[in-house]
Enzyme design. Sequence first.
Site, mmCIF file in Angstrom:
data_model
loop_
_atom_site.group_PDB
_atom_site.id
_atom_site.type_symbol
_atom_site.label_atom_id
_atom_site.label_comp_id
_atom_site.label_asym_id
_atom_site.label_seq_id
_atom_site.Cartn_x
_atom_site.Cartn_y
_atom_site.Cartn_z
ATOM 1 N N ARG A 258 22.437 2.224 -47.437
ATOM 2 C CA ARG A 258 22.728 2.258 -48.875
ATOM 3 C C ARG A 258 21.499 2.188 -49.766
ATOM 4 O O ARG A 258 21.589 2.509 -50.940
ATOM 5 C CB ARG A 258 23.712 1.131 -49.216
ATOM 6 C CG ARG A 258 25.049 1.343 -48.505
ATOM 7 C CD ARG A 258 26.075 0.292 -48.855
ATOM 8 N NE ARG A 258 27.294 0.567 -48.117
ATOM 9 C CZ ARG A 258 27.564 0.069 -46.914
ATOM 10 N NH1 ARG A 258 26.716 -0.742 -46.332
ATOM 11 N NH2 ARG A 258 28.674 0.385 -46.288
ATOM 12 N N THR A 302 22.680 -1.903 -42.658
ATOM 13 C CA THR A 302 22.987 -0.774 -43.546
ATOM 14 C C THR A 302 22.178 -0.796 -44.842
ATOM 15 O O THR A 302 22.518 -0.102 -45.791
ATOM 16 C CB THR A 302 24.485 -0.766 -43.892
ATOM 17 O OG1 THR A 302 24.836 -2.003 -44.535
ATOM 18 C CG2 THR A 302 25.344 -0.583 -42.650
ATOM 19 N N GLY A 318 28.191 -6.143 -38.841
ATOM 20 C CA GLY A 318 28.811 -6.308 -37.530
ATOM 21 C C GLY A 318 29.971 -7.277 -37.536
ATOM 22 O O GLY A 318 30.329 -7.834 -36.500
ATOM 23 N N GLU A 320 33.165 -6.835 -37.811
ATOM 24 C CA GLU A 320 34.321 -6.431 -37.012
ATOM 25 C C GLU A 320 34.009 -6.424 -35.512
ATOM 26 O O GLU A 320 34.870 -6.117 -34.702
ATOM 27 C CB GLU A 320 34.809 -5.039 -37.433
ATOM 28 C CG GLU A 320 35.562 -5.011 -38.746
ATOM 29 C CD GLU A 320 34.641 -5.182 -39.941
ATOM 30 O OE1 GLU A 320 33.548 -4.576 -39.948
ATOM 31 O OE2 GLU A 320 35.004 -5.934 -40.855
ATOM 32 N N ASN A 386 33.739 -11.059 -43.699
ATOM 33 C CA ASN A 386 34.999 -11.557 -43.158
ATOM 34 C C ASN A 386 34.812 -12.478 -41.960
ATOM 35 O O ASN A 386 33.794 -12.446 -41.268
ATOM 36 C CB ASN A 386 35.882 -10.383 -42.738
ATOM 37 C CG ASN A 386 35.197 -9.498 -41.713
ATOM 38 O OD1 ASN A 386 34.340 -8.688 -42.064
ATOM 39 N ND2 ASN A 386 35.535 -9.654 -40.439
ATOM 40 N N ASP A 429 40.530 -9.226 -43.801
ATOM 41 C CA ASP A 429 39.251 -8.510 -43.933
ATOM 42 C C ASP A 429 38.828 -8.376 -45.395
ATOM 43 O O ASP A 429 38.249 -7.374 -45.796
ATOM 44 C CB ASP A 429 39.322 -7.129 -43.262
ATOM 45 C CG ASP A 429 37.939 -6.533 -43.020
ATOM 46 O OD1 ASP A 429 36.950 -7.269 -43.151
ATOM 47 O OD2 ASP A 429 37.849 -5.334 -42.730
ATOM 48 N N ASN A 516 35.326 -3.026 -53.834
ATOM 49 C CA ASN A 516 34.544 -3.112 -52.607
ATOM 50 C C ASN A 516 33.058 -3.164 -52.954
ATOM 51 O O ASN A 516 32.707 -3.649 -54.028
ATOM 52 C CB ASN A 516 34.900 -1.950 -51.674
ATOM 53 C CG ASN A 516 34.785 -2.324 -50.206
ATOM 54 O OD1 ASN A 516 33.700 -2.441 -49.681
ATOM 55 N ND2 ASN A 516 35.920 -2.538 -49.549
#
Length: 664
Positions: A258, A302, A318, A320, A386, A429, A516
């Site tokens: 990003r 990212t 990471g 998830e 999360n 999440d 988001n």
Amino acid sequence: MKIFSCIFWFAAISAALGTAAAQAPDGRQVFQSRCAICHGIDARGGEHAPSVINVLRDKNDDQLIAILKAGVPEKGMPAFNDSLEPELRAIAGFLRTLAPPAGGGGRGGRGPQGPAKFPLAGGKTLEGTVISRNPREIQLRTSDKKIHLLRTSGDIFREVTSQVDWASYHGNNSGNRHTTMTQVNKDTVSKLAVKWVYPVPNAGRLQGTPQVYEGIMYVTNTNTVIALDAGSGAHLWTFTRPRTQGLVGNARSPGNNRSVSVAGDKVFTQTDDAHLIALDRHTGDVLWETEMADYKQNYNATGSLLAVENLVVAGTAGGEEGVRGFVAAYDQTTGKEVWHTWTIPAPGEPGSETWDGRDIEHGGGPTWLTGSYDPALKLVYWATGNAGPDMNGDNRKGDNLYTCSILALDVSTGKMKWYYQATPHDEWDWDAVEPLVLIDANYQGRPRKLLAQANRNGFLYLLDRTDGKFLYGKPLVKKITWAKEIGADGKPVMNPNIAPTKEGTVVCPGLVGATNFYSTAYNPATGLFYVNTLEICNIFTKRDSPEWRAGAGFAGGGTRGVPDEKSQKFFRAFDLQTGKLVWERPETGNGDAWSGALSTAGGVVFYGDDSGELTAVDAANGKKLWAFPFLNSLHTSPMTYMFDNKQYVSMVAGSLVYTFGLLE
């Protein structure tokens, strides 16, 4: 643009032969037999492919070989076998004999290139190697490796640069995507037009925000940084390396880097395998590289970078995949780690009592979006992701600190000064990894240092950033079913029966959230906070709690859409004093745009509409003033800068960098 098409062919044929030459091959002979049919015998382009020399100008032999060994699948290029390295080195060596000493090609054209002198106003002369040129402009690198951007005026040249930079993800360390520039305002915005477009090579749908520093724009792709002339889009240099094989989860998605962050003569970037790299901002050369975390333990990155003081503060992704989240700071000069703060406590540490079960070992709390910084308080503010595993909290009963939280960290030590958790025991999440906007304003009759966040869970939060005191939590969207409200103590008043089940539970907002990672903005003149929101619900389901293992996902469930529900995006403006909605703009589309806001002192707010438009509206009332239609669903947020005394607005759409300026 099949730049490497002939080399692709050579790689495929050589791989089929399966043997390497017994002695060092002749590079000219190999190139002419394998590649000249496409690129021409001089490698400067042919009927089927453009110049190879231009592609090589910013890469050494090892970088080229690494790219070819990994292949470029999206361009049809197979991976090279390691045994074919002698042939590739021979080709590279031959091409070096044809290439110019430095620079070449780019948007400015093929030449002439090489050393030259240029007379400047005032009788001075600038000497260096031409990177690129055309009749209107020249990009020059002097002997100290610095880049100079020149514009022609008869036989005299003038050097140009930017007057207002955008050197980090949000343009400033406050996290507020607001500019004091006023050239683009309510009266002039209708005169905006495309000034230049740059296609990012080998890119899919990008998510990054360009940065501008001293006249140079930096654009990112996965493991790639591209430097451009911010006034014209002329290419200056490219740093790139192959994508890492063996990553899991979101890390495999292309284009999800990003941003970079720029400080001094360094550009800081992250690679997909969680490495932090400092590049020379004039050449793209690697100055140092640090491994932040082991990607084989499911970490990735990212572009969550914040260059403050003499540090680069960074996080990883990471969540998830069951990582243990952290924020760390690295010395800008050496890359050495200065401090490291875990977002998941170890068993026995303070906060571990909020984890009842085995999942504390892989509890998530990733830190994948850029934080904010208050230089007066010397506090870094960072949002955490999360809890893991997603959708199943059976083996992590409790609030699960410090997931879904805002952390205030001492910039010198990383010590946590305070925290605020938005979603305790997250099973949906709803990470808190959304922009943290630092605002100095009067609140309830006295000056306050505030922090505002539009949270994925559906609420707009306002905190005192000196001590984390909760001021309010107000609804961002109408579809909120998981909590009745946010209580006076800052904790959500939960509704019953909202946990995911094996049969499925309808909960609002949905998995992607009411908002988001895309940017939000606050305009001190209007007192309004701007955010793109999504009205959506999902059916959340859980499955048996997974066992963590390296190289695999760690989700404990999933989601699906609610039958016959139509999700819809709304661009909304909230009164920061009360958290109440002042105006909104319904958007047309499928609810799949991921674009944020840019506020200006000219009374204009830009945002990416769900229809695929970059839209400008009146900051006070939301009246539409201007729009530009793109062909892509938007997954980036707009930015702005001043170059050669003219204000530009830039945004990435798909794989294209669009830059707008006022018609003269």
